[in-house]
Design a protein around this motif. Structure first.
Motif, PDB file in Angstrom:
ATOM      1  N   ASN A 259       0.921  -1.249   0.122  1.00 27.82           N
ATOM      2  CA  ASN A 259       0.104   0.022  -0.034  1.00 27.82           C
ATOM      3  C   ASN A 259       0.985   1.139   0.039  1.00 27.82           C
ATOM      4  OD1 ASN A 259      -2.335  -1.355  -0.057  1.00 27.82           O
ATOM      5  ND2 ASN A 259      -2.701  -1.341   2.141  1.00 27.82           N
ATOM      6  N   HIS A 260       1.851   1.253   0.871  1.00 23.66           N
ATOM      7  CA  HIS A 260       2.892   2.381   0.833  1.00 23.66           C
ATOM      8  C   HIS A 260       3.350   2.526  -0.595  1.00 23.66           C
ATOM      9  CE1 HIS A 260       5.352   5.411   3.025  1.00 23.66           C
ATOM     10  NE2 HIS A 260       6.397   4.679   2.318  1.00 23.66           N
TER      11      HIS A 260
ATOM     12  N   GLU B 102       0.899   4.291  -2.925  1.00 25.66           N
ATOM     13  CA  GLU B 102       0.666   5.572  -2.582  1.00 25.66           C
ATOM     14  C   GLU B 102       2.025   6.450  -3.173  1.00 25.66           C
ATOM     15  OE1 GLU B 102      -1.818   7.241  -1.619  1.00 25.66           O
ATOM     16  OE2 GLU B 102      -0.877   9.093  -0.949  1.00 25.66           O
ATOM     17  N   ARG B 103       3.231   5.775  -3.010  1.00 21.87           N
ATOM     18  CA  ARG B 103       4.280   6.476  -3.441  1.00 21.87           C
ATOM     19  C   ARG B 103       4.333   6.771  -4.973  1.00 21.87           C
ATOM     20  NH1 ARG B 103       8.633   7.443  -0.567  1.00 21.87           N
ATOM     21  NH2 ARG B 103       9.890   6.966  -2.491  1.00 21.87           N
TER      22      ARG B 103
ATOM     23  N   ARG C 295       1.569   6.803  -6.880  1.00 24.36           N
ATOM     24  CA  ARG C 295       0.448   7.951  -7.280  1.00 24.36           C
ATOM     25  C   ARG C 295       1.082   9.007  -6.858  1.00 24.36           C
ATOM     26  NH1 ARG C 295      -3.100  11.176  -5.051  1.00 24.36           N
ATOM     27  NH2 ARG C 295      -2.495  11.070  -3.016  1.00 24.36           N
TER      28      ARG C 295
ATOM     29  N   ALA D 119       0.730  15.857  -3.255  1.00 26.20           N
ATOM     30  CA  ALA D 119      -0.012  15.549  -2.380  1.00 26.20           C
ATOM     31  C   ALA D 119      -1.322  16.262  -1.938  1.00 26.20           C
ATOM     32  CB  ALA D 119       0.434  14.921  -1.041  1.00 26.20           C
TER      33      ALA D 119
END
Lengths: 556, 744
Positions: free
Chosen positions: A191-192, A195-196, A198, A385
């Motif tokens: 997941n991490h 997210e990175r 993205r 972000a």
């Protein structure tokens, strides 16, 4: 007659007032140690497995019901108060004993606790085969093991089921640990990574650099993560099938049967059948669980490890900020600045800052660090972000900085005191041997003042560890999904929110939906915090005393 | 060799200089950072008190065709203005340059004239046209925002929320001269004055049809008693309960129309001063308050107030006398209690009612202003002057709600019976009147600190007196660290014990707790006397200065006795339940988490602070003073009381001040040990809310840079200044004392 005069002269001498003064000291001591004892007793007794009691209880409508549970508390209540509350109380009774009775089985009864009036208890018994089952959901279950099922088939009943249960629980625990490690560790990492990716894509978009090549690269990485994810999903699926194989059927008071999936069981034991040695072992295990495990059930059960970890992290980061700045400020005030009305004024101001309410620092931290600094940092460094903030929201970095400012006066004052205590002769000796001022300070004065600096730092740490009010504004949360330190790049996540022992006490004790169930845990947490803080303070006191001795010998 | 040595020496010198500068920069930096706290708080707070600013953006000839303007309005983004004309046309125009964008025509049936116009709730954009046949048409101007190609585009439109077909208001069919409309989800009311001098009210309610799911509006019409010779102003509140009818001579009638079948005249009164005309009548946002503008430029605020006999009486609450010419138009802000007023001299004033503040009065036009509109976010205004020009101004008016009087004075809030101090910062409804009085929470702060000091001061000072003056050194070495431990205890632990253990304990053993206050001192003195009369053999076993150790069992015993006796005391004196007794016999309410609990818990937190400083001061009194006094024959107590205390009194005073400062700023204890109710009641059995707890509770949910946020910063600033002042004073006193000691 003579005794009369005696009293009068005794009063005239003022001795009663002296006794009164002594009484004030005694009362203060009683209050301090009473309070510590209260926390210690309540906090430590929680982990001791108390006996399960089976009672037959006469309800208000006269019906007799069977209840199983632990007696948590007893109190004497004036009969009149119960009478006015509508409880039937025997005539002539002045005081009634009332028990707080934990019946558990929240899924069955809807409530964890009820109060029992002593004289309505018809019969009390402590059968050895009563079982406490700690579960991951719905709190404790009290009852008897009636059957054990494997894949829906009953394989053992009664006493045999109990023996089989303990054996199979070990297997379930291992599976559960494996599931946890996959879910938390590997899937968390994926997941991490997602997210990175993205954020990287968004960052490239913002810079207008999202070329086809970059897109393909991102897609490839994403595909790899997806593939790893689906592999893990399969593994998880089979683990879940395995862990759901067994289930246990429990019979609770009143004869109802409840089937509990083995994956939901944390621990089972028969408190009434345990020897003191068994109980001690159980006690140690519970204590270890408390300090090493994560909280369950909205923080009302399980451990407080994330809170301990968060507190320690926050304090360490704070120390990194506060030490150099505090020392530099103290050096400046004591060694470099010209002593005069200005330095006196500054000293008064620094002293007074220690008396400024901590919540004011919290307000400042929220406004200045979080919204002003953090908001600008986000604009500059994390535009990809946005609009979700990175540093423009409360987090551990801002908490540490806020507390660093809060504890700065403590460090400055203590260091200054230490610098002042270094005898002139030592400095002059160093200077006379040709050392520059900086060398003298760095090689001679500061090492001699370092214990004082340590004292200041320890006091600052103790203060920071116990401070809650400002943290509520700048970064503490009731339940942080992940620790601020983990094995995902960049490892130390200064923007994350964190859990804190002090806030945990406030939150679980006052914001929890089930305060009664959480109360012992709050006492235990409070005990841990108190022990840590008192230990820190006593260390500081000890260092200070040794320091004084040392300088006394130097001066003579 | 020498050269190398010299170079090395120079490098060392350079290092020295660098270190000096680095430390100086660092040190000054830290000190500046500390000062920054104060200035940052100030920086956030200051905008609260700044006046409004306005700047002219554009003025242009009335957009669209000629004709009488009935009404002006602005859309939320302030890009588009709307001008409602007497012939049913609505001109939508760009506010920046007055160019007309679109002209819509309201669907008035052919052959009918528009004879009346009324605006409903501005936020919903509802308007009503009264027609010449006794019917009324309800329309609504809406603005759709779309983003084609990422560019904002606003499209105005006219809708008919109650249908395109006009609704019958006057069954007799007389033309309507004034009309007012209010509508909700399933009920609407239209009130109108007819050409033949009657007043009719039609209430429409939405009914589900029995046959299918369709909904129909059922209407019910009543005639109201005629009250004025001519109706100039007709206002109906959004709840459709109150109706105000006024004529330009200032006669106003107030009807209660909550029962549609039986409207009731509540009050008739004159709302302007003698020799003045009523020129404007408008609702404030929320529709509770009336704003009355008169021909002399005075604006008054009125709202119904419940009197002693439970009747609603329209009461004059505030006056604004900043403008000099007849008030021609008033525009109320959409979701704040502020308003704008335009006068005949061409000036516009910006006001806020709750804060009783005039934020700005500025000349907008040379000519008389006739119409005025304010943007939904109160950031722009549109005014039409008699010379046919429309003025578009931008407004910067972020925090009108706060003024010295609204923070620290009694304020008469809407629906309150009298002016009062209230803290109530937020609510679910949009047109809520925020109540930012710092008085109740400051009061709570002082109250909590007072009760804490009541408990802490005697305990700490008496204890310090004994510890410094009488105590055996060995015992002292135990007592002082114990007190330091007590000081180091996190307040969250004290707060949690106070809230979860002490509060129920006090509630259960209330008589015991109070009897303890009496039993303990008396018991200690008795115990002391008893000890003195023991045979010397026993007495001499314990050295002087160990009395506290002797007294610990006494204190424990007496404490236990008080608790043990509590139910019996309750039985004997308070008929079994002291809380009941308090509320019935004494009329005192009892909260479980009350000032007594806070006082005990916070007293505990403050004791060590006071104790340490007071003990230092007493211990520091030069020994020759005490020895001289003792040598002259004074008893130890007399020496302490007359000599030592007198000398150390400034130190004790500063100890008390610092203790008080700490009690004032304490957050967690009050947060957890009180109910956090901002009440103004000094009773020891009632809860309270302090400045610090208030910040802790409300700060996380306040919107950044909103008025609420800044007011909370103000609360923090007040706390900061208060404690800083107290501590500085105490510190100065202490330094002086130190100098005095060294000179003695």
């Amino acid at each position: 007659m003579s005794s009369n005069r005696n009293i009068r002269s005794w009063f005239a001498s003022g001795s009663p007032w002296v006794w009164l003064c002594a009484g004030a000291v005694a009362a203060s001591l009683v209050a301090v140690f009473g309070l510590l004892a209260l926390i210690a007793v309540r906090g430590l007794s929680f982990f001791w497995p108390s006996d399960l009691v089976e009672v037959e209880y006469r309800e208000r409508d006269g019906q007799i019901v069977q209840l199983v549970g632990e007696i948590r508390d007893r109190e004497e209540v004036p009969a009149e108060r119960l009478r006015s509350a509508g409880v039937a109380v025997p005539e002539g009774a002045q005081e009634i004993t009332r028990y707080l009775f934990k019946i558990g089985n929240r899924d069955v009864y809807g409530l964890d606790f009820r109060t029992l009036v002593a004289h309505d208890i018809v019969k009390q018994d402590r059968p050895a085969n009563l079982v406490v089952m700690e579960r991951r959901e719905w709190g404790d279950l009290f009852g008897q093991v009636s059957a054990l099922k494997e894949a829906g088939q009953v394989i053992a009943e009664g006493e045999a089921a109990w023996r089989e249960l303990t054996a199979r629980l070990t297997r379930a625990e291992q599976l559960y640990a494996e599931i946890r490690s996959i879910e938390k560790g590997e899937i968390g990492a994926i997941n991490h990574g997602m997210e990175r990716l993205r954020l990287r894509q968004r960052g490239l978009e913002l810079e207008d650099a999202l070329t086809e090549a970059a897109k393909a690269e991102l897609a490839a990485e994403r595909a790899e993560l997806d593939q790893r994810y689906s592999g893990l999903q399969q593994r998880l699926g089979s683990l879940y099938r395995d862990i759901r194989r067994d289930s246990v059927v429990m019979e609770v008071a009143g004869g109802r049967r409840v089937e509990v999936d083995m994956s939901k069981v944390v621990r089972v034991f028969q408190p009434n059948a345990m020897s003191v040695w068994d109980k001690s072992q159980h006690y140690a295990a519970k204590l270890w669980e408390f300090v090493s495990d994560e909280p369950r059930e909205a923080n009302t059960e399980g451990g407080i490890f994330p809170a301990i970890f968060g507190t320690v992290m926050m304090v360490i980061i704070m120390s990194i900020f506060v030490t150099p700045f505090g020392v530099v400020a103290a050096l400046y005030l004591r060694e470099y600045a010209k002593q005069g009305p200005l330095t006196r004024l500054i000293r008064i101001a620094v002293n007074n800052l220690a008396g400024v309410p901590s919540i004011v620092y919290g307000v400042f931290g929220l406004g200045f660090f979080v919204y002003f600094l953090g908001g600008n940092l986000d604009q500059l460094f994390y535009p990809e972000a946005l609009p979700s903030p990175t540093f423009g929201t409360p987090g551990i970095l801002w908490s540490s900085l806020t507390l660093a400012i809060l504890t700065l006066p403590v460090v400055i004052v203590a260091t200054e005191e230490g610098l002042a205590r270094v005898p002139r002769s030592v400095r002059e000796g160093s200077l006379a041997l040709g050392a520059t001022k900086a060398e003298t300070l760095w090689r001679v004065v500061l090492p001699m003042a370092s214990p004082a600096l340590m004292t200041g730092l320890i006091l600052a740490v103790a203060r920071a560890a116990g401070e809650v009010a400002p943290l509520m504004l700048v970064g503490v949360v009731k339940l942080a999904p992940s620790l601020p330190l983990d094995d995902n790049f960049p490892y130390l996540h200064l923007d994350r929110k964190f859990m804190h022992l002090g806030f945990h006490i406030f939150d679980v004790g006052f914001q929890s939906p089930n305060v009664e169930a959480a109360r012992p845990l709050v006492y235990a947490t409070a005990l841990l915090l108190v022990v840590v803080i008192i230990a820190l303070n006593l260390t500081a006191v000890a260092i200070r005393n040794r320091l004084r001795e040392k300088y006394r010998t130097l001066e003579s | 060799m020498i050269a190398a040595g010299a170079r090395r020496f120079q490098r060392r010198l350079l290092k020295d200089v660098l270190a000096r500068h680095a430390v100086a920069v660092g040190g000054v930096g830290v000190i500046i950072a500390i000062v920054l706290i104060f200035f940052y708080l100030l920086y956030v707070v200051v905008p609260l008190f700044s006046a409004a600013e306005a700047e002219a953006v554009a003025d242009y000839a009335v957009p669209g065709e000629a004709g009488a303007t009935l009404h002006l309005a602005l859309e939320e983004q302030t890009e588009i203005g709307a001008r409602f004309l007497g012939d049913g046309r609505v001109v939508f125009f760009a506010t920046g340059d007055g160019r007309s964008l679109e002209t819509a025509t309201v669907a008035v049936p052919d052959g009918l004239n528009i004879s009346a116009f009324g605006a409903g709730t501005p936020a919903r954009g509802i308007v009503a046209y009264g027609l010449s046949d006794g019917r009324a048409l309800v329309a609504r101007h809406v603005y759709r925002v779309t983003f084609p190609n990422d560019v904002r585009q606003i499209t105005p439109a006219i809708e008919y929320p109650m249908g395109v077909e006009p609704l019958t208001v006057d069954p007799q069919g007389a033309g309507l001269v004034k009309v007012a409309v209010r509508g909700g989800e399933d009920q609407a009311t239209i009130v109108a004055a007819t050409a033949d001098g009657r007043m009719v009210m039609t209430r429409l309610s939405k009914e589900s049809s029995f046959l299918d799911d369709s909904e129909v509006w059922e209407s019910n019409t009543v005639t109201l008693p005629a009250v004025a010779r001519e109706v100039h102003f007709l206002l109906l509140d959004p709840e459709q309960r109150s109706l105000y009818v006024a004529s330009d001579d200032g006669e106003l009638s107030y009807f209660d129309v909550s029962d549609a079948d039986e409207p009731r005249l509540v009050q008739r009164l004159r709302v302007v001063d003698k020799d003045r005309q009523l020129t404007t009548l408008r609702f404030l946002a929320g529709g509770i308050s009336l704003l009355v503008g008169d021909s002399a430029g005075t604006i008054t605020q009125w709202f119904p107030v419940r009197d002693a006999r439970n009747n609603n009486v329209l009461t004059r609450v505030r006056d604004f006398r900043e403008q000099r010419a007849p008030i021609n138009a008033i525009a109320a802000e959409f979701d704040r209690k502020g308003f704008l007023a335009a006068d005949a001299r061409g000036w516009v004033g910006v006001y806020h009612t709750t804060a009783h503040r005039t934020l700005l009065v500025a000349p907008v036009s040379q000519a008389t202003l006739t119409h005025l509109a304010v943007a939904p976010r109160a950031n722009a205004l549109l005014a039409q002057a008699a010379d046919g020009r429309v003025h578009f101004w931008r407004l910067h008016n972020e925090h009108p709600e706060v003024s010295w009087s609204s923070l620290w004075g009694k304020v008469w809030y809407e629906s309150y019976e009298e002016p009062d101090y209230v803290w109530q910062s937020s609510s679910a409804s949009d047109d809520f009147e925020p109540k930012f009085s710092l008085v109740p929470i400051s009061f709570g702060t002082i109250k909590a600190a007072f009760y804490a000091m009541l408990i802490a001061a005697p305990l700490a000072i008496l204890g310090a007196m004994f510890t410094a003056h009488f105590m055996a050194p060995r015992l002292r070495r135990i007592v002082k660290p114990s007190v330091e431990v007590m000081e180091a205890l996190p307040t969250v632990i004290l707060g949690f014990l106070a809230g979860l253990w002490l509060a129920p304990f006090v509630e259960n053993y209330l008589p015991g707790v109070f009897s303890m206050l009496l039993v303990l001192p008396v018991g200690i003195v008795v115990a002391g006397y008893a000890w003195m009369n023991l045979p010397g053999r026993v007495r001499h076993r314990v050295a002087d200065g160990w009395e506290p150790a002797l007294l610990i069992p006494v204190v424990l015993g007496l404490g236990w006795l008080s608790v043990f006796m509590s139910p019996l005391l309750e039985e004997w004196f308070f008929s079994g339940d002291m809380r009941q007794w308090l509320s019935h016999e004494m009329g005192v309410g009892f909260d479980q988490r009350n000032a007594l609990v806070v006082g005990i818990a916070m007293g505990f937190a403050v004791v060590p602070t006071i104790f340490s400083i007071a003990e230092d001061a007493i211990f520091g009194v030069p020994k020759h003073l005490t020895q001289g006094s003792l040598a002259l024959g004074a008893t130890p107590w007399q020496t302490l009381w007359r000599v030592v205390l007198l000398t150390a009194s400034p130190g004790i005073f500063s100890a008390l001040m610092i203790g008080f400062g700490r009690a004032v700023g304490e957050t967690m204890i009050v947060l957890m040990a009180t109910g956090n109710t901002p009440v103004m009641d000094f009773s020891i059995f009632q809860g309270l809310r302090t400045l610090s707890a208030n910040i802790a509770v409300e700060m996380p949910e306040s919107e950044v840079n909103s008025t609420h946020y800044r007011v909370l910063f103000l609360a923090a600033l007040v706390l900061f200044m208060f404690t800083f002042l107290f501590n500085t004073l105490a510190e100065v006193v202490r330094q002086r004392l130190r100098r005095k000691y060294s000179s003695l």
